[in-house]
Write a protein that holds these residues in place. Structure first.
Motif, PDB file in Angstrom:
ATOM      1  N   TYR B 210       0.931  -1.134  -0.058  1.00  0.00           N
ATOM      2  CA  TYR B 210       0.029  -0.159  -0.117  1.00  0.00           C
ATOM      3  C   TYR B 210       1.123   1.387  -0.012  1.00  0.00           C
ATOM      4  O   TYR B 210       0.564   2.087  -1.136  1.00  0.00           O
ATOM      5  CB  TYR B 210      -0.653  -0.138   1.198  1.00  0.00           C
ATOM      6  CG  TYR B 210      -1.561  -0.656   0.662  1.00  0.00           C
ATOM      7  CD1 TYR B 210      -3.535  -1.118  -0.063  1.00  0.00           C
ATOM      8  CD2 TYR B 210      -1.811  -2.279   2.464  1.00  0.00           C
ATOM      9  CE1 TYR B 210      -3.886  -1.970   0.643  1.00  0.00           C
ATOM     10  CE2 TYR B 210      -2.972  -3.083   1.764  1.00  0.00           C
ATOM     11  CZ  TYR B 210      -3.653  -2.382   1.034  1.00  0.00           C
ATOM     12  OH  TYR B 210      -4.748  -3.958   0.875  1.00  0.00           O
ATOM     13  N   SER B 213       2.166   1.921  -3.629  1.00  0.00           N
ATOM     14  CA  SER B 213       1.495   2.045  -4.787  1.00  0.00           C
ATOM     15  C   SER B 213       1.054   3.847  -3.922  1.00  0.00           C
ATOM     16  O   SER B 213       0.806   4.873  -5.285  1.00  0.00           O
ATOM     17  CB  SER B 213       0.115   1.684  -4.369  1.00  0.00           C
ATOM     18  OG  SER B 213      -0.355   1.849  -3.151  1.00  0.00           O
ATOM     19  N   ALA B 218      -1.092   6.242  -6.280  1.00  0.00           N
ATOM     20  CA  ALA B 218      -2.907   5.071  -6.012  1.00  0.00           C
ATOM     21  C   ALA B 218      -4.156   6.295  -5.468  1.00  0.00           C
ATOM     22  O   ALA B 218      -3.563   6.651  -4.131  1.00  0.00           O
ATOM     23  CB  ALA B 218      -2.642   4.322  -5.897  1.00  0.00           C
ATOM     24  N   THR B 219      -5.027   6.125  -5.822  1.00  0.00           N
ATOM     25  CA  THR B 219      -6.361   6.390  -5.118  1.00  0.00           C
ATOM     26  C   THR B 219      -6.521   4.950  -4.369  1.00  0.00           C
ATOM     27  O   THR B 219      -6.636   4.111  -4.391  1.00  0.00           O
ATOM     28  CB  THR B 219      -7.239   7.046  -6.141  1.00  0.00           C
ATOM     29  OG1 THR B 219      -7.489   6.159  -6.568  1.00  0.00           O
ATOM     30  CG2 THR B 219      -6.689   7.800  -6.844  1.00  0.00           C
ATOM     31  N   VAL B 221      -9.211   4.412  -4.170  1.00  0.00           N
ATOM     32  CA  VAL B 221     -10.082   3.112  -4.814  1.00  0.00           C
ATOM     33  C   VAL B 221      -9.708   2.269  -5.804  1.00  0.00           C
ATOM     34  O   VAL B 221      -9.480   1.423  -5.705  1.00  0.00           O
ATOM     35  CB  VAL B 221     -11.137   3.613  -5.709  1.00  0.00           C
ATOM     36  CG1 VAL B 221     -11.883   2.972  -6.832  1.00  0.00           C
ATOM     37  CG2 VAL B 221     -12.154   4.972  -4.881  1.00  0.00           C
ATOM     38  N   GLN B 222      -8.629   2.624  -6.241  1.00  0.00           N
ATOM     39  CA  GLN B 222      -7.569   1.712  -7.190  1.00  0.00           C
ATOM     40  C   GLN B 222      -6.307   0.737  -6.692  1.00  0.00           C
ATOM     41  O   GLN B 222      -6.080  -0.042  -6.795  1.00  0.00           O
ATOM     42  CB  GLN B 222      -6.451   2.622  -7.716  1.00  0.00           C
ATOM     43  CG  GLN B 222      -7.054   4.018  -9.494  1.00  0.00           C
ATOM     44  CD  GLN B 222      -5.769   4.743  -9.226  1.00  0.00           C
ATOM     45  OE1 GLN B 222      -5.114   5.075  -9.247  1.00  0.00           O
ATOM     46  NE2 GLN B 222      -5.733   5.236 -11.029  1.00  0.00           N
ATOM     47  N   SER B 223      -6.000   1.218  -5.077  1.00  0.00           N
ATOM     48  CA  SER B 223      -5.282   0.677  -4.195  1.00  0.00           C
ATOM     49  C   SER B 223      -6.737  -0.583  -3.795  1.00  0.00           C
ATOM     50  O   SER B 223      -6.251  -1.989  -3.632  1.00  0.00           O
ATOM     51  CB  SER B 223      -4.834   1.480  -3.119  1.00  0.00           C
ATOM     52  OG  SER B 223      -5.517   2.031  -1.727  1.00  0.00           O
ATOM     53  N   VAL B 225      -8.863  -2.084  -5.913  1.00  0.00           N
ATOM     54  CA  VAL B 225      -8.955  -2.925  -7.187  1.00  0.00           C
ATOM     55  C   VAL B 225      -7.919  -3.636  -7.538  1.00  0.00           C
ATOM     56  O   VAL B 225      -8.081  -4.888  -7.822  1.00  0.00           O
ATOM     57  CB  VAL B 225      -9.354  -1.610  -8.068  1.00  0.00           C
ATOM     58  CG1 VAL B 225      -9.510  -2.775  -9.175  1.00  0.00           C
ATOM     59  CG2 VAL B 225     -11.143  -1.383  -7.308  1.00  0.00           C
ATOM     60  N   ARG B 226      -6.956  -2.910  -7.393  1.00  0.00           N
ATOM     61  CA  ARG B 226      -5.716  -3.188  -7.956  1.00  0.00           C
ATOM     62  C   ARG B 226      -4.386  -4.476  -6.926  1.00  0.00           C
ATOM     63  O   ARG B 226      -3.830  -4.799  -6.777  1.00  0.00           O
ATOM     64  CB  ARG B 226      -4.604  -2.915  -8.505  1.00  0.00           C
ATOM     65  CG  ARG B 226      -5.099  -1.678  -9.507  1.00  0.00           C
ATOM     66  CD  ARG B 226      -5.642  -2.071 -10.534  1.00  0.00           C
ATOM     67  NE  ARG B 226      -4.531  -2.028 -11.627  1.00  0.00           N
ATOM     68  CZ  ARG B 226      -4.172  -3.179 -12.466  1.00  0.00           C
ATOM     69  NH1 ARG B 226      -5.216  -2.574 -12.562  1.00  0.00           N
ATOM     70  NH2 ARG B 226      -3.066  -3.066 -13.234  1.00  0.00           N
TER      71      ARG B 226
END
Lengths: 422, 320
Positions: B210, B213, B218-219, B221-223, B225-226
């Motif tokens: 985390y 990222s 990374a937002t 939401v992105q972290s 989802v990814r």
């Protein structure tokens, strides 16, 4: 300590299972249970053991919900008791499966049971020629009514079916938020489709002399239509479509619905929750021919054909059914006792019991109605088909004549099968 | 005498054969040690299963309740194919399972995300959250049944006041809404299982992923989802598989609350099977229904496991 933990359960299992075949050991199964009645049964069994020191009695108490399934599994897996409490609705299956021992050889010479009422002896034979159980009492329907609600609606407790319909309507339309009738549409809801139909039909029978089911008759369908109308007009709570025993009794004592047809065993619960001055009990309403047909059920003690201790088993059944024990039992359980003259007991003198004893005394006016429990198919009919299709009628998904025809076809076929086999 | 002969024999065996014998022994030993457990598993699991399946090919009905059952061939399965009620029962089973599962999983996952960084207070809360899981289904059924009744609970009155229900009525008595009752009870009961298993999976994800990222911009939401979702996916799928099989089989809750009614609106496979066996007393047909349910669940389990394997394989490919 570890040894006890290891061998204790084994020893216990050995004691419970291994001793069955020994002479003088009786395994007794009770199925319609409540704490008070189990306590009384234990006391009575202890008294029996004291009088018969060579016999030991083991009591197995199975709660009523799910009892049918559990007992069936016990029998099928060979763990068969010696003496069992047999509700009338189960009997046909066990009699047909040759699981019960005819009691006539012992009954004939029994002095203790010489004062049994005639209706008891008839009931015990299930329309056949042998006695397969000694009933311990009758569950008979009478009409409970809420005095306040009826007074508010300006009606008297009904004695005829027409008065009953009017009283139901009056309470539902004149007393805000209250309903005239405690309808049982869920578990055990087959009951709604028996007594009202036979009352309009003017008969205690379910078949004509040729063995055709009377549900195809207009009179029987009138009784069914009455219940459907009550529900659809809002004279019974909307929820009552899924009400079982507990819900209708709660509905009555909470004052939600004003009239309830129930057995005397409901009296115990209702008297606990409700001021005894606020409710009364009268015989079930009479139909167009001036006669009433209270739905009557019973249960009793039966002996299994697999029992290795039949003489001891009979002694126990005779002991439990004797006048003194039966009277104690009837008071606690809320059934009508089986010996002649038992109603003279002061315990039955109260106002509420009058509903049942008036019924019994006027035996010309009130004819006991016993559902066709002799048919093995009756259990599924009463517990499943009548509940499911009954709900369909209440919701207006199917018409009364359509469902009545389905019932009539099933029951006529079952009756033909029974007649052919006997 | 025998052992003596054996040792004599082994002494005289050529070294190659001796090696083969010890090799065999090495392979046989685990099985020998496992034998008692395997026998026990067979005895209590496979034998009753086999007996149950064999009932599906016998005629066991009210007419021979205590007698000998006759061989019925595929009769019970023919009944199954022609059963007019079965379609509705299967639809109800699907609805019951999907609704229960989606809400249990969604809410359970959400709760796990909330509890992830909650510290000591959160750990106490975790113990409390697990409580519904420890309550017997009979009790859950009875309590929720009372909660839905306008005579024993304020809940329907509140719902009517808020305009959710047109009037304070029992949803269990309404064929259109009845299935919601057991579903709500089941969701309440099943959330903790998802929370606990997914919380464990979440806590196994290394924090530095985390952090890295976040450095890359990374937002949240992105972290999620990814990173979060792919890493909990294997656990999530296994949990979903287990729970869905359990939910399908969780007929006792439905039976206690509605007995499959009104008008069969909540009749699911296990309740239908139960009433076929114990009210209609048609054990042969009930066993055929059970076999059909077993087959459906096996197909389902195989599909989910395949999906999981594909995801895992995809991940190894990505990382190499």
């Amino acid at each position: 300590m570890r040894k006890i933990a290891l061998y204790g359960p084994l020893l216990l299992a050995g004691l419970l299972g291994g001793g069955l075949a020994h002479a003088g050991k009786l395994k007794v199964v009770e199925v319609i249970t409540s704490p008070e009645r189990t306590k009384l049964l234990q006391t009575q069994l202890a008294a029996f053991q004291q009088a018969n020191p060579s016999t030991t009695v083991e009591l197995i108490t199975i709660p009523w919900d799910g009892a049918f399934e559990k007992v069936l599994v016990m029998f099928k897996s060979g763990q068969i008791p010696d003496v069992i409490e047999m509700p009338e609705r189960w009997s046909a299956l066990y009699v047909k499966g040759k699981q019960l021992e005819p009691l006539d050889p012992w009954l004939k010479s029994s002095k203790e049971l010489a004062t049994l009422q005639k209706s008891v002896q008839e009931a015990a034979r299930f329309g056949a020629d042998k006695t397969y159980q000694i009933p311990y009492g009758f569950y008979m329907k009478a009409l409970f009514y809420n005095k306040k609600l009826l007074a508010q609606a300006g009606v008297r407790p009904p004695s005829t079916q027409d008065e009953f319909v009017k009283a139901v309507e009056a309470v539902s339309t004149k007393v805000p938020g209250k309903y005239g009738y405690c309808l049982r549409g869920g578990r055990g809801g087959g009951f709604e489709w028996l007594g009202h139909s036979t009352t309009y039909g003017g008969t205690g029978a379910f078949f004509d002399k040729d063995g055709n089911s009377l549900y195809s008759s207009a009179a029987f369908q009138k009784g069914m239509q009455m219940v459907v109308d009550f529900y659809q007009k809002g004279y019974a709570p909307k929820e009552s479509i899924s009400w079982g025993y507990n819900e209708i009794v709660t509905g009555f004592y909470s004052g939600t619905c004003a009239m309830l047809e129930q057995d005397a065993d409901a009296l115990i619960g209702i008297a606990e929750k409700m001021n005894s001055k606020d409710f009364g009990v009268v015989p079930v309403p009479t139909g167009p021919n001036g006669k009433g047909y209270p739905n009557t059920g019973f249960a009793g003690w039966a002996m299994t054909s697999a029992s290795a201790n039949k003489d001891e088993g009979w002694k126990l059944i005779q002991f439990l059914s004797a006048a003194k024990q039966n009277l104690e039992w009837a008071k606690v359980v809320g059934v009508l006792p089986i010996h002649q003259g038992a109603e003279a007991d002061p315990a039955f003198a109260g106002e509420h019991w009058a509903g049942w004893f008036q019924t019994l005394k006027q035996s010309d006016k009130y004819r006991q109605l016993t559902p066709p429990v002799n048919l093995p198919e009756w259990g599924a009919m009463y517990d499943k088909t009548m509940v499911e299709t009954g709900q369909e009628m209440l919701l207006g998904k199917r018409s009364v004549p359509e469902v009545a025809k389905q019932w009539a076809d099933t029951l006529t076929a079952a009756q033909r099968k029974f007649t052919a086999a006997h | 005498m025998h052992t003596h002969a054996l040792s004599m024999e082994s002494k005289t065996l050529p070294p190659q054969a001796q090696r083969a014998a010890s090799h065999r022994m090495r392979h046989a030993l685990p099985w020998l040690l496992l034998a008692p457990a395997l026998l026990l598993v067979c005895g209590v699991l496979l034998v009753p299963l086999g007996v149950g399946v064999s009932y599906a090919f016998q005629s066991m009905s009210m007419d021979n309740l205590f007698g000998e059952a006759g061989f019925a061939g595929l009769d019970n399965f023919r009944t199954l194919a022609d059963d007019p009620k079965l379609g509705g029962v299967l639809r109800n089973t699907l609805g019951w399972t999907v609704y229960s599962l989606v809400f249990q999983c969604g809410l359970g996952f959400g709760l796990a995300l909330l509890l992830r960084h909650s510290g000591t207070g959160g750990r106490r809360l975790q113990a409390l959250l697990f409580l519904p899981w420890a309550i017997p289904s009979v009790l859950i059924g009875l309590v929720w049944k009372m909660l839905f009744s306008p005579y024993t609970s304020p809940l329907p009155h509140w719902l009517a006041y808020l305009g959710v229900l047109p009037q304070a009525a029992d949803i269990l008595a309404d064929p259109d809404l009845a299935m919601l009752g057991p579903v709500v009870a089941n969701v309440w009961f099943g959330i903790p299982f998802f929370t606990i298993t997914l919380l464990a999976a979440l806590q196994a994800i290394p924090e530095d992923l985390y952090e890295a990222s976040a450095l890359d911009g990374a937002t949240a939401v992105q972290s999620f989802v990814r990173i979060t979702l792919p890493l909990v996916m294997p656990t999530l799928l296994i949990t979903v598989l287990l729970r869905s099989v359990w939910i399908v089989n969780f007929g006792d809750l439905v039976w206690i609350m509605t007995q499959g009614g009104p008008v069969g609106a909540t009749q699911i496979l296990p309740t239908y099977l139960f009433s076929t066996a114990f009210t209609d007393l048609n054990e042969g047909y009930a066993s055929a229904l059970a076999v059909a349910q077993l087959v459906l669940l096996l197909v389902y389990a195989a599909t989910v496991l395949r999906l999981r394997r594909r995801i895992m394989a995809g991940r190894t490919e990505e990382s190499t």
